[in-house]
Design a protein around this motif. Structure first.
Motif, PDB file in Angstrom:
ATOM      1  N   ALA A  74      27.931  20.143  10.485  1.00  0.00           N
ATOM      2  CA  ALA A  74      28.885  20.559   9.186  1.00  0.00           C
ATOM      3  C   ALA A  74      29.943  21.256   9.928  1.00  0.00           C
ATOM      4  O   ALA A  74      29.575  22.416  10.536  1.00  0.00           O
ATOM      5  CB  ALA A  74      28.054  21.244   8.213  1.00  0.00           C
ATOM      6  N   VAL A  75      31.092  21.204   9.470  1.00  0.00           N
ATOM      7  CA  VAL A  75      32.443  21.943  10.073  1.00  0.00           C
ATOM      8  C   VAL A  75      33.267  22.063   8.515  1.00  0.00           C
ATOM      9  O   VAL A  75      33.199  21.450   7.629  1.00  0.00           O
ATOM     10  CB  VAL A  75      33.094  21.297  10.824  1.00  0.00           C
ATOM     11  N   PHE A  76      33.872  23.191   8.814  1.00  0.00           N
ATOM     12  CA  PHE A  76      34.882  23.678   7.824  1.00  0.00           C
ATOM     13  C   PHE A  76      36.341  23.307   8.358  1.00  0.00           C
ATOM     14  O   PHE A  76      36.889  23.974   9.076  1.00  0.00           O
ATOM     15  CB  PHE A  76      34.811  25.140   7.367  1.00  0.00           C
ATOM     16  N   ALA A  77      36.913  22.018   7.817  1.00  0.00           N
ATOM     17  CA  ALA A  77      38.220  21.659   8.390  1.00  0.00           C
ATOM     18  C   ALA A  77      39.265  22.089   7.622  1.00  0.00           C
ATOM     19  O   ALA A  77      39.908  21.333   6.916  1.00  0.00           O
ATOM     20  CB  ALA A  77      37.982  19.996   8.394  1.00  0.00           C
ATOM     21  N   TYR A  78      39.478  23.444   8.146  1.00  0.00           N
ATOM     22  CA  TYR A  78      40.725  23.853   7.415  1.00  0.00           C
ATOM     23  C   TYR A  78      42.304  23.275   7.926  1.00  0.00           C
ATOM     24  O   TYR A  78      43.174  23.442   7.025  1.00  0.00           O
ATOM     25  CB  TYR A  78      40.895  25.360   7.269  1.00  0.00           C
ATOM     26  N   GLY A  79      42.287  22.785   9.029  1.00  0.00           N
ATOM     27  CA  GLY A  79      43.722  22.001   9.477  1.00  0.00           C
ATOM     28  C   GLY A  79      44.129  20.847   8.645  1.00  0.00           C
ATOM     29  O   GLY A  79      45.246  20.726   8.267  1.00  0.00           O
ATOM     30  N   LYS A  80      43.079  19.996   8.271  1.00  0.00           N
ATOM     31  CA  LYS A  80      43.424  18.888   7.495  1.00  0.00           C
ATOM     32  C   LYS A  80      43.952  19.495   5.955  1.00  0.00           C
ATOM     33  O   LYS A  80      44.723  19.003   5.495  1.00  0.00           O
ATOM     34  CB  LYS A  80      42.261  17.960   7.386  1.00  0.00           C
ATOM     35  N   PHE A  81      43.052  20.581   5.463  1.00  0.00           N
ATOM     36  CA  PHE A  81      43.363  21.073   4.370  1.00  0.00           C
ATOM     37  C   PHE A  81      44.792  21.691   4.201  1.00  0.00           C
ATOM     38  O   PHE A  81      45.969  21.491   3.458  1.00  0.00           O
ATOM     39  CB  PHE A  81      42.621  22.079   3.969  1.00  0.00           C
ATOM     40  N   LEU A  82      45.157  22.177   5.704  1.00  0.00           N
ATOM     41  CA  LEU A  82      46.751  22.824   5.764  1.00  0.00           C
ATOM     42  C   LEU A  82      47.758  21.780   5.704  1.00  0.00           C
ATOM     43  O   LEU A  82      48.768  21.866   4.891  1.00  0.00           O
ATOM     44  CB  LEU A  82      46.638  23.558   6.992  1.00  0.00           C
ATOM     45  N   THR A  83      47.247  20.826   6.390  1.00  0.00           N
ATOM     46  CA  THR A  83      48.422  19.517   6.208  1.00  0.00           C
ATOM     47  C   THR A  83      48.447  19.130   4.908  1.00  0.00           C
ATOM     48  O   THR A  83      49.672  18.503   4.556  1.00  0.00           O
ATOM     49  CB  THR A  83      47.937  18.301   7.087  1.00  0.00           C
ATOM     50  N   VAL A  84      47.462  19.056   4.001  1.00  0.00           N
ATOM     51  CA  VAL A  84      47.432  18.283   2.742  1.00  0.00           C
ATOM     52  C   VAL A  84      48.478  19.514   1.863  1.00  0.00           C
ATOM     53  O   VAL A  84      49.320  18.950   0.942  1.00  0.00           O
ATOM     54  CB  VAL A  84      46.307  18.235   2.031  1.00  0.00           C
ATOM     55  N   VAL A  85      48.467  20.679   2.119  1.00  0.00           N
ATOM     56  CA  VAL A  85      48.903  21.607   1.256  1.00  0.00           C
ATOM     57  C   VAL A  85      50.250  21.661   1.674  1.00  0.00           C
ATOM     58  O   VAL A  85      51.253  21.596   1.024  1.00  0.00           O
ATOM     59  CB  VAL A  85      48.535  23.076   1.420  1.00  0.00           C
ATOM     60  N   ILE A  86      50.736  21.345   2.813  1.00  0.00           N
ATOM     61  CA  ILE A  86      52.355  21.101   3.255  1.00  0.00           C
ATOM     62  C   ILE A  86      52.671  19.924   2.580  1.00  0.00           C
ATOM     63  O   ILE A  86      53.831  19.748   2.253  1.00  0.00           O
ATOM     64  CB  ILE A  86      52.220  21.381   4.932  1.00  0.00           C
ATOM     65  N   ASN A  87      51.924  18.831   2.672  1.00  0.00           N
ATOM     66  CA  ASN A  87      52.300  17.616   1.936  1.00  0.00           C
ATOM     67  C   ASN A  87      52.843  17.895   0.557  1.00  0.00           C
ATOM     68  O   ASN A  87      53.655  17.392   0.092  1.00  0.00           O
ATOM     69  CB  ASN A  87      51.033  16.530   2.048  1.00  0.00           C
ATOM     70  N   PHE A  88      51.714  18.612  -0.107  1.00  0.00           N
ATOM     71  CA  PHE A  88      52.223  18.915  -1.618  1.00  0.00           C
ATOM     72  C   PHE A  88      53.287  19.615  -1.826  1.00  0.00           C
ATOM     73  O   PHE A  88      54.124  19.499  -2.430  1.00  0.00           O
ATOM     74  CB  PHE A  88      50.797  19.645  -2.215  1.00  0.00           C
ATOM     75  N   VAL A  89      53.521  20.758  -0.879  1.00  0.00           N
ATOM     76  CA  VAL A  89      54.828  21.711  -1.024  1.00  0.00           C
ATOM     77  C   VAL A  89      56.022  20.695  -0.691  1.00  0.00           C
ATOM     78  O   VAL A  89      57.110  20.921  -1.616  1.00  0.00           O
ATOM     79  CB  VAL A  89      54.758  22.685  -0.212  1.00  0.00           C
ATOM     80  N   ILE A  90      55.954  19.824   0.115  1.00  0.00           N
ATOM     81  CA  ILE A  90      57.126  19.078   0.440  1.00  0.00           C
ATOM     82  C   ILE A  90      57.441  17.882  -0.890  1.00  0.00           C
ATOM     83  O   ILE A  90      58.447  17.908  -1.356  1.00  0.00           O
ATOM     84  CB  ILE A  90      56.991  18.096   1.797  1.00  0.00           C
ATOM     85  N   LEU A  91      56.383  17.418  -1.310  1.00  0.00           N
ATOM     86  CA  LEU A  91      56.357  16.477  -2.594  1.00  0.00           C
ATOM     87  C   LEU A  91      57.032  16.942  -3.484  1.00  0.00           C
ATOM     88  O   LEU A  91      57.909  16.615  -4.233  1.00  0.00           O
ATOM     89  CB  LEU A  91      55.206  15.937  -2.721  1.00  0.00           C
ATOM     90  N   ALA A  92      56.416  18.242  -3.812  1.00  0.00           N
ATOM     91  CA  ALA A  92      56.853  19.236  -5.116  1.00  0.00           C
ATOM     92  C   ALA A  92      58.268  19.447  -4.859  1.00  0.00           C
ATOM     93  O   ALA A  92      59.103  19.394  -5.865  1.00  0.00           O
ATOM     94  CB  ALA A  92      56.065  20.568  -5.337  1.00  0.00           C
ATOM     95  N   TRP A  93      58.594  19.832  -3.794  1.00  0.00           N
ATOM     96  CA  TRP A  93      60.237  20.251  -3.463  1.00  0.00           C
ATOM     97  C   TRP A  93      61.080  18.918  -3.752  1.00  0.00           C
ATOM     98  O   TRP A  93      62.071  18.938  -4.165  1.00  0.00           O
ATOM     99  CB  TRP A  93      60.261  20.675  -1.938  1.00  0.00           C
ATOM    100  N   ILE A  94      60.729  17.687  -3.047  1.00  0.00           N
ATOM    101  CA  ILE A  94      61.188  16.399  -3.244  1.00  0.00           C
ATOM    102  C   ILE A  94      61.475  16.186  -4.891  1.00  0.00           C
ATOM    103  O   ILE A  94      62.579  15.773  -5.338  1.00  0.00           O
ATOM    104  CB  ILE A  94      60.859  15.517  -2.784  1.00  0.00           C
TER     105      ILE A  94
END
Length: 140
Positions: free
Chosen positions: A76-96
């Protein structure tokens, strides 16, 4: 029941929603590519060549791998890097989307400011009088 379903599907709102979902799915692919292929490599260079997709915290002491996929195979691992990428996706999508809505609102305001079709001005009094005389002469 089939008739009710047919009338439900034929409504404009349902069709608009379906088109929106399809376009949204395609747009999500574009934003994911923008983030993963354009923005994240630039961010990685700025922060020293770090790959966010492999950021994780092992939740077990048996996990010794250095890549996320290998670490997941070990435990088991806590994959916060992928979460960070998803958050950046959301912010960019919301901005657009914000920019698109702002543009549409600007167009709507511009359309609302257009003057209504001008009604023709009434003819001058002498022309109106001559028209009345002409109409009276026609009836005689």
């Amino acid at each position: 029941m089939i008739g009710e379903f047919r009338s439900f599907i034929a409504k404009g709102n349902v069709i608009d929603l379906a088109v929106g979902i399809i376009i949204g799915g395609a747009f999500t692919g574009i934003v994911n590519s923008l983030v993963n292929d354009v923005i994240m490599p630039v961010v990685s260079v700025v922060v020293g060549g770090i790959d966010f997709s492999n950021y994780f915290l092992p939740l077990k002491s048996t996990v010794t791998a250095t890549t996320l996929e290998a670490a997941k195979a070990q435990g088991a691992v806590f994959a916060y890097g992928k979460f960070l990428t998803v958050v950046i996706n959301f912010v960019i999508l919301a901005w657009i989307i914000f920019l698109m809505v702002k543009g549409v609102n600007k167009i709507r305001v511009h359309e609302d400011k257009k003057p209504a079709e001008a009604t023709p001005a009434p003819p001058p009094a002498d022309v109106q009088l001559l028209t009345e005389i002409r109409d009276i002469l026609k009836t005689k």
